[in-house]
Motif scaffolding. Structure first.
Motif, PDB file in Angstrom:
ATOM      1  N   SER A  73       0.836  -1.209   0.064  1.00  0.00           N
ATOM      2  CA  SER A  73      -0.286   0.112  -0.316  1.00  0.00           C
ATOM      3  C   SER A  73       1.039   1.673   0.192  1.00  0.00           C
ATOM      4  O   SER A  73       1.796   1.331   0.489  1.00  0.00           O
ATOM      5  CB  SER A  73      -1.090  -0.264   1.634  1.00  0.00           C
ATOM      6  N   ALA A  76       1.490   5.129   5.044  1.00  0.00           N
ATOM      7  CA  ALA A  76       0.602   6.029   5.818  1.00  0.00           C
ATOM      8  C   ALA A  76      -0.497   6.686   5.376  1.00  0.00           C
ATOM      9  O   ALA A  76      -1.085   7.024   5.321  1.00  0.00           O
ATOM     10  CB  ALA A  76       1.617   6.940   6.805  1.00  0.00           C
ATOM     11  N   SER A  77      -0.899   5.222   3.985  1.00  0.00           N
ATOM     12  CA  SER A  77      -1.819   5.407   3.659  1.00  0.00           C
ATOM     13  C   SER A  77      -3.712   5.666   4.216  1.00  0.00           C
ATOM     14  O   SER A  77      -4.377   6.073   3.990  1.00  0.00           O
ATOM     15  CB  SER A  77      -2.860   4.412   2.898  1.00  0.00           C
ATOM     16  N   ASN A  78      -3.471   5.313   5.531  1.00  0.00           N
ATOM     17  CA  ASN A  78      -4.104   5.538   6.187  1.00  0.00           C
ATOM     18  C   ASN A  78      -4.209   5.166   7.971  1.00  0.00           C
ATOM     19  O   ASN A  78      -3.674   4.223   8.186  1.00  0.00           O
ATOM     20  CB  ASN A  78      -6.246   4.693   6.177  1.00  0.00           C
ATOM     21  N   ALA A  79      -4.864   5.053   8.983  1.00  0.00           N
ATOM     22  CA  ALA A  79      -4.582   4.363  10.385  1.00  0.00           C
ATOM     23  C   ALA A  79      -4.177   3.672  10.836  1.00  0.00           C
ATOM     24  O   ALA A  79      -3.406   3.063  10.756  1.00  0.00           O
ATOM     25  CB  ALA A  79      -6.075   4.862  11.090  1.00  0.00           C
ATOM     26  N   ALA A  80      -4.770   2.347   9.527  1.00  0.00           N
ATOM     27  CA  ALA A  80      -4.936   0.617   9.632  1.00  0.00           C
ATOM     28  C   ALA A  80      -3.205   0.370   9.040  1.00  0.00           C
ATOM     29  O   ALA A  80      -2.714  -0.098   9.436  1.00  0.00           O
ATOM     30  CB  ALA A  80      -5.387   0.009   8.895  1.00  0.00           C
ATOM     31  N   HIS A  81      -2.537   1.423   8.088  1.00  0.00           N
ATOM     32  CA  HIS A  81      -1.383   1.168   7.445  1.00  0.00           C
ATOM     33  C   HIS A  81      -0.846   1.154   8.807  1.00  0.00           C
ATOM     34  O   HIS A  81       0.577   1.014   8.455  1.00  0.00           O
ATOM     35  CB  HIS A  81      -1.137   2.127   6.153  1.00  0.00           C
TER      36      HIS A  81
END
Length: 308
Positions: A73, A76-81
């Motif tokens: 991915s 830092a594309s989203n909180a999960a990543h």
């Protein structure tokens, strides 16, 4: 351990980063695919672009050109990543006015996958006092605290940017030992950036040599060592090597030349007997080629200091 079909740790295509209005080049044309499940050593002189690559991987900065994925991915594309990556920056930063226990509390609040049992067990194992302020800890203790915080979020990838460079040899040995224990316990991949080749040789099974803003060589450590050799020949002898061989660096001594050579599996018979190379010789040869320097066995320390 990661499954065989796990996405690569890093996959970079034409990756470049420039800083400032004049466009100072920090990284250029990086094409790289690093498999999961490895402990990766990122080696190069200061200013080579190591920190820039790791900051890109953590999503702290954006590339100027090209693309980079981390664990499949965008960084830092989203909180999960973000939760999948643990990062320890240079100088193992911690909050000097916070106690050890307050660091763990903050880690628990910021990370949904936080493992309090792991954090508390590791703090006890390395002998940290939960009530002590981080500003009162030794360099080795701060490094252990930062490592514990990064690992207790149970990431799939641990990234370390020169974490042990300022530690004394005993503290560095303890840090590396605990790093490897976390890698095994978490089943995680790890990237260790360092110019200390002894550290890389102790713990890493995959190598990336970065110099002059570009990747000079990358691959499995054992394969790289097996596919390179030292050879000696009369001057001019390396002009007639068989297909499938590449001279990386040459040093001339009197009537003879000494070279570090890369040998493909399909290469023809070699005209001169090959000798094994060390990891240090391999790294310095690629760094020397990138910098246009003559690198020889007797000049290794001087060359390394010049590169730094």
């Amino acid at each position: 351990m990661p499954l065989a079909d796990s996405p690569p740790v890093f996959h970079a295509t034409g990756l470049a980063k420039r800083y400032g209005r004049r466009g100072k080049q920090a990284l250029a044309d990086v094409n790289l695919t690093v498999p999961a499940g490895r402990v990766i050593g990122l080696v190069g002189p200061n200013g080579a672009g190591k920190s820039t690559l790791l900051n890109l991987a953590c999503g702290l900065i954006e590339p100027t050109e090209g693309s980079l994925t981390v664990l499949g991915s965008r960084p830092a594309s989203n909180a999960a990543h973000l939760a999948r990556v643990g990062f320890v920056a240079q100088n193992t930063p911690v909050y000097g006015s916070f106690s050890v226990a307050e660091h763990l509390t903050l880690g628990a609040k910021m990370n949904p996958s936080w493992d309090p049992a792991l954090a508390e067990r590791r703090i006890r194992q390395v002998g940290l006092n939960p009530r002590q302020k981080a500003g009162q800890l030794s360099g080795g203790q701060r490094a252990q605290l930062a490592l514990t915080i990064a690992a207790a979020k149970r990431p799939e990838l641990l990234i370390f940017d020169e974490p042990a460079a300022a530690l004394d040899p005993l503290a560095r040995k303890g840090f590396l030992r605990n790093l490897m224990e976390f890698v095994v316990e978490l089943g995680a991949s790890a990237v260790l950036s360092s110019h200390l080749l002894d550290d890389i040789e102790q713990v890493c099974d995959y190598l990336i040599v970065l110099c002059d803003s570009r990747v000079q060589v990358a691959g499995d450590v054992r394969h790289l060592l097996n596919s390179h050799a030292r050879m000696a020949a009369p001057r001019g002898g390396f002009d007639r090597l068989p297909p499938g061989t590449e001279v990386i660096r040459t040093e001339h001594r009197g009537h003879y030349s000494h070279a570090l050579v890369r040998i493909d599996a399909a290469a023809g018979p070699l005209p001169y007997p090959p000798e094994p190379v060390s990891l240090e010789e391999l790294v310095l040869a690629y760094m020397g080629r990138a910098a246009g320097m003559e690198i020889g066995v007797d000049a290794r320390t001087e060359a390394w200091e010049t590169q730094r």
